[in-house]
Design an enzyme around this catalytic site. Structure first.
Site, PDB file in Angstrom:
ATOM      1  CE1 TYR A  30       4.081  -6.685   3.192  1.00 34.94           C
ATOM      2  CE2 TYR A  30       3.496  -8.868   3.255  1.00 34.94           C
ATOM      3  CZ  TYR A  30       3.659  -7.769   3.087  1.00 34.94           C
ATOM      4  OH  TYR A  30       3.202  -7.706   1.989  1.00 34.94           O
TER       5      TYR A  30
ATOM      6  CG  ASP B 266      -2.262  -1.378   1.008  1.00 34.50           C
ATOM      7  OD1 ASP B 266      -2.369  -1.146  -0.184  1.00 34.50           O
ATOM      8  OD2 ASP B 266      -2.817  -1.499   1.998  1.00 34.50           O
TER       9      ASP B 266
END
Length: 261
Positions: free
Chosen positions: A109, A51
């Site tokens: 992540y 994002d």
């Protein structure tokens, strides 16, 4: 010929990974640089779209080309044409059955928190700043409730387009190094905003506002509105993608570079 690349980028100035018409993206910059080296239009496929404001040290992409180039052309040559906040880390010619997204078996992540009462002067776009002390041990204990296959409806974005809310989280670890807290999470795949929504709720637990039992309650409720607000994007890094061993892709240090592996 199909080529795979390892990519890292500072996402601060980009409107996410995906190519868009009126705003700049990481994909658009990379395709522009690759097309220049290949002397033909290049379109890339990535392991996972990030994002706006989110970074990567271990993004993987692939593309097809008729251009015959040395592998160094896809690293050194492409890097010359990329902005300073995007870089190719490695390149490898792969078999035609390799796909950056569909061949991947897991993604990983790391979410970096700067936990100190005063704001940082450097790395401010690469960490999320939380002034109030966070208990990383309570956060780690609570995070273990995410491990395994669950319905993550309470932790997906309201506009998430994934057909299924089920994901299999392989491991979650919350550790501290001085003023830095790292939330390290690996799963088969992630829903839109899933990592940041998980971190947002773990922060509530780290602040002492909720107990670790809140997490299984949220999973059972399957209601996004019951969980904590989404954590800020600037602390999030895509650090690794796992593929079957037979593809023999390079393995580098995960990063971010200020983290000790």
């Amino acid at each position: 010929m199909r080529v795979a690349l390892g990519i890292e980028y500072d996402g601060s100035k980009y409107f996410g990974w995906q190519r868009q018409v009126e705003v700049d993206s990481v994909q658009a910059q990379l395709e522009r640089a690759l097309s220049k080296v290949a002397n033909e239009p290049i379109s890339v496929h990535c392991a996972g779209r990030t994002d706006t404001g989110v970074h990567a040290t271990g993004q993987v992409v692939h593309f097809d080309t008729d251009a015959i180039r040395k592998e160094s052309a896809w690293t050194l040559g492409v890097n010359v044409s990329l902005p300073d906040d995007i870089a190719v880390r490695w390149a490898k010619v792969v078999d035609e059955d390799f796909h950056a997204r569909f061949s991947a078996t897991a993604r990983r992540y790391r979410y970096m928190i700067y936990n100190y009462q005063l704001r940082p002067g450097i790395l401010r776009s690469g960490v999320s700043h939380y002034r109030t002390h966070l208990d990383e041990n309570k956060m780690h204990e609570a995070a273990q409730h995410f491990v395994g296959e669950h319905d993550f409806t309470s932790f997906r974005a309201l506009h998430c387009q994934s057909k299924s809310p089920n994901r299999n989280v392989h491991e979650v670890n919350v550790t501290r190094q001085g003023m830095y807290i790292c939330v390290d999470i690996k799963a088969n795949a992630f829903l839109h905003h899933m990592v940041r929504n998980i971190v947002g709720s773990l922060i509530e637990i780290g602040l002492g506002h909720q107990s670790h039992e809140w997490i299984p309650e949220l999973l059972a409720l399957k209601d996004r509105s019951k969980a904590a607000p989404t954590a800020k994007p600037n602390g999030l890094y895509m650090v690794d993608v796992t593929y079957p061993e037979h593809f023999q892709l390079p393995k580098l240090a995960l990063g971010p570079l200020f983290m000790l592996d």
